[in-house]
Motif scaffolding. Structure first.
Motif, short mmCIF file in Angstrom:
data_model
loop_
_atom_site.label_atom_id
_atom_site.label_comp_id
_atom_site.label_asym_id
_atom_site.label_seq_id
_atom_site.Cartn_x
_atom_site.Cartn_y
_atom_site.Cartn_z
N VAL A 1 120.69 -24.07 136.60
CA VAL A 1 120.41 -24.19 137.99
C VAL A 1 121.14 -24.87 138.59
O VAL A 1 121.60 -25.34 139.93
CB VAL A 1 119.01 -24.90 137.72
CG1 VAL A 1 118.93 -24.86 139.09
CG2 VAL A 1 117.92 -23.70 137.10
N ILE A 2 121.64 -26.22 137.82
CA ILE A 2 122.62 -26.95 137.98
C ILE A 2 123.78 -26.78 137.55
O ILE A 2 123.68 -26.83 136.29
CB ILE A 2 122.27 -28.20 138.68
CG1 ILE A 2 121.87 -28.91 137.29
CG2 ILE A 2 121.45 -28.64 139.44
CD1 ILE A 2 121.63 -30.51 137.17
N ASP A 3 125.15 -27.28 138.30
CA ASP A 3 126.53 -27.36 136.91
C ASP A 3 127.00 -28.93 136.26
O ASP A 3 126.92 -28.60 135.45
CB ASP A 3 127.66 -26.83 138.26
CG ASP A 3 127.29 -25.46 138.53
OD1 ASP A 3 127.38 -24.67 137.71
OD2 ASP A 3 127.47 -24.94 140.33
N GLY A 4 126.73 -30.10 136.79
CA GLY A 4 126.70 -31.16 136.42
C GLY A 4 125.96 -32.13 136.30
O GLY A 4 124.49 -31.70 137.81
N GLN A 5 125.94 -33.04 136.19
CA GLN A 5 125.26 -34.48 136.76
C GLN A 5 125.73 -35.39 137.01
O GLN A 5 126.86 -35.85 136.29
CB GLN A 5 123.94 -34.75 135.78
CG GLN A 5 124.10 -35.22 134.56
CD GLN A 5 124.79 -36.49 134.10
OE1 GLN A 5 123.81 -37.43 134.72
NE2 GLN A 5 125.45 -36.78 133.45
N GLU A 6 125.55 -36.76 137.28
CA GLU A 6 126.28 -38.25 137.31
C GLU A 6 125.09 -39.31 137.06
O GLU A 6 124.04 -39.24 137.30
CB GLU A 6 126.29 -38.59 139.12
CG GLU A 6 125.94 -38.25 140.33
CD GLU A 6 125.33 -39.91 140.09
OE1 GLU A 6 125.53 -40.41 139.86
OE2 GLU A 6 123.85 -39.49 140.56
N ASN A 7 126.05 -39.73 135.90
CA ASN A 7 124.86 -41.45 135.41
C ASN A 7 125.93 -41.98 134.48
O ASN A 7 127.45 -41.47 134.25
CB ASN A 7 123.46 -40.71 134.09
CG ASN A 7 122.29 -40.34 135.05
OD1 ASN A 7 121.61 -41.76 135.73
ND2 ASN A 7 121.62 -38.94 135.02
N PRO A 8 125.51 -42.54 134.02
CA PRO A 8 126.27 -44.23 133.24
C PRO A 8 126.45 -43.16 131.76
O PRO A 8 125.91 -41.82 131.62
CB PRO A 8 125.26 -45.26 132.75
CG PRO A 8 124.74 -45.52 134.52
CD PRO A 8 124.32 -43.67 134.18
#
Length: 336
Positions: free
Chosen positions: A211-218
Motif C-alpha cells: 500500500v506504501i513504499d516506505g516510511q520515515e522514523n528514527p
C-alpha cells in the motif's frame, strides 16, 4: 568525643551510651522532608527516555544526597502527554519529558518541524545555546511551565523497498508514510514523494501489502518494530531532528527553595550533552545492526537542504512557527 565521667560508678551501659552520642554528633544529618518529583513520559520502561530520566535521578542524588525523591511514571500512566502538560500549569502534575505535544503550548517549538535545519547533534547544541534557543525558551512564558532542558530524541531516516534515496529526485513518486501532520505531509510532497498519512500501527501491514513504499522514523523504530522485514533500503536522510523537552510546572518550581531550584536546573542542563553522546552511540549501534537486513546509504544533504528551502516561506510552516523564530534560527545556523 565527650569527656567521660571519672566516677567509679560509671558503668558499661553509660560508656556505650556516651560513645553512641559521640558517634551521632559526628554523623551527617539526615535530610528532612525530601522533595518528591513525579516525572511523566509516554514511552515504556526500558526506552531511551527511561534511561535519560534514571540518569537524571542519579545525578540529582549525587549532587544533593537525599534531597530529591524522583518518581518516574513511564508509559503515560499519569495521563496523555497533552493532559499532563496542561496539568503542569494547574499544579496537578510536577514534570514531564515530552515531545511533539509541546508544540500545542509553545508554537516556537515547531521550529523542529522545518526540514534540514540540523545536519548533526553539534548543530542542535549550537542552536540550544543561541539567541534562537533563548527565544524558544521564552515561548513557554505564560504557559504555566518552564523548560529546564532539551534532551536527545534523534534524527529521522527514510526506509523504502524500491531504491536508495540519495537526492530528492530519488523520492519522485514514492508513497512515503508520514504521521498525520500538515508540516510532514507538505515536506514530503514538496520533495517529490507522495506523502501518505497513516497511523503507525498500520505501517507494517501497509508496507507488507505494498500500500506504501516506505516510511520515515528514527532508525531505532525500524529496528524495534521490525520494519526491516518489509523494507530493502535505509537512507540516512536526517531530514528532521526532534528533541525531548524536560518541562516543569511553575506551581511546583515556585515551592522550591532557591538552592534546590539551582541544583535542579543545573543538573538538567548538564545532562544535555550526555544525552547527545548517548544518541550518537545509539544511532551507530542501531545502524550497524540494521546493516545485516537493509542496504544503508547516506544522502546528498546539501541537495536536500536546497530542495527544502521553499518550505521555509510556506504558510503551513510560517503560520505555525512564527517568522521571527524562523529568521532567528536561520541566522543562528548561518553563523555556525
Amino acid at each position: 568525643m565527650p569527656t567521660l565521667p571519672c566516677s567509679p560508678r560509671f558503668t558499661l551501659k553509660q560508656l556505650v551510651t556516651a560513645t553512641a552520642l559521640a558517634a551521632l554528633a559526628n554523623a551527617p544529618l539526615a535530610v528532612a522532608n525530601p522533595i518528591e518529583i513525579q516525572i511523566n513520559n509516554t514511552l515504556p520502561t526500558g526506552s531511551f527516555a527511561h534511561t535519560f530520566l534514571e540518569e537524571f535521578s542519579e545525578r540529582l542524588e549525587d549532587e544533593a544526597p537525599g534531597r530529591f525523591n524522583v518518581r518516574l511514571f513511564m508509559g503515560g500512566t499519569l495521563g496523555t502527554e497533552e493532559d499532563v502538560l496542561q496539568g503542569l500549569g494547574m499544579g496537578t502534575h510536577h514534570a514531564s519529558l515530552a515531545a511533539s505535544a509541546v508544540t500545542q503550548f509553545n508554537a516556537r517549538t515547531s521550529i523542529f518541524d522545518l526540514p534540514y535545519l540540523f545536519e548533526n547533534r553539534e548543530d542542535v547544541a549550537h542552536f540550544i545555546d543561541s539567541e534562537a534557543g533563548d527565544m524558544l525558551r521564552e515561548g513557554f512564558d505564560g504557559t504555566g511551565m518552564r523548560l529546564l532542558a532539551m534532551w536527545d530524541n534523534g534524527f529521522r531516516v527514510i526506509t523504502n523497498k524500491q531504491r536508495p534515496i540519495v537526492t530528492p529526485e530519488d523520492l519522485d513518486g514514492l508513497r512515503i508514510r508520514t504521521p498525520n501532520s500538515r508540516q510532514r505531509v507538505a515536506m514530503f510532497n514538496a520533495l517529490g514523494a507522495n506523502a501518505t498519512p497513516l497511523a503507525f500501527g498500520e505501517v507494517y501491514s501497509a508496507l507488507d501489502q505494498g500500500v506504501i513504499d516506505g516510511q520515515e522514523n528514527p532508525a531505532h523504530v525500524a529496528m524495534s518494530s521490525r520494519l526491516y522485514e518489509v523494507q530493502e533500503y535505509l537512507s540516512v536522510s536526517n531530514h528532521l531532528y526532534l528533541p525531548t523537552f524536560l518541562v516543569f510546572g511553575e506551581p511546583f518550581l515556585n515551592r522550591l527553595a532557591d538552592e534546590d531550584l539551582e541544583v535542579l536546573e543545573r543538573v538538567a542542563t548538564e545532562m544535555t550533552s550526555w544525552t547527545f553522546d548517548w544518541g550518537d552511540d545509539a544511532d551507530a549501534s542501531v545502524l550497524a545492526e540494521l546493516e545485516q537486513y537493509l542496504e544503508i546509504n547516506n544522502v546528498d544533504f546539501t541537495a536536500f537542504q536546497e530542495a527544502a528551502l521553499p518550505l521555509y516561506e510556506d504558510p503551513v510552516f510560517v503560520d505555525a512557527i512564527g517568522q521571527d523564530m524562523i529568521d532567528a534560527t536561520l541566522t543562528t545556523m548561518r553563523n555556525r
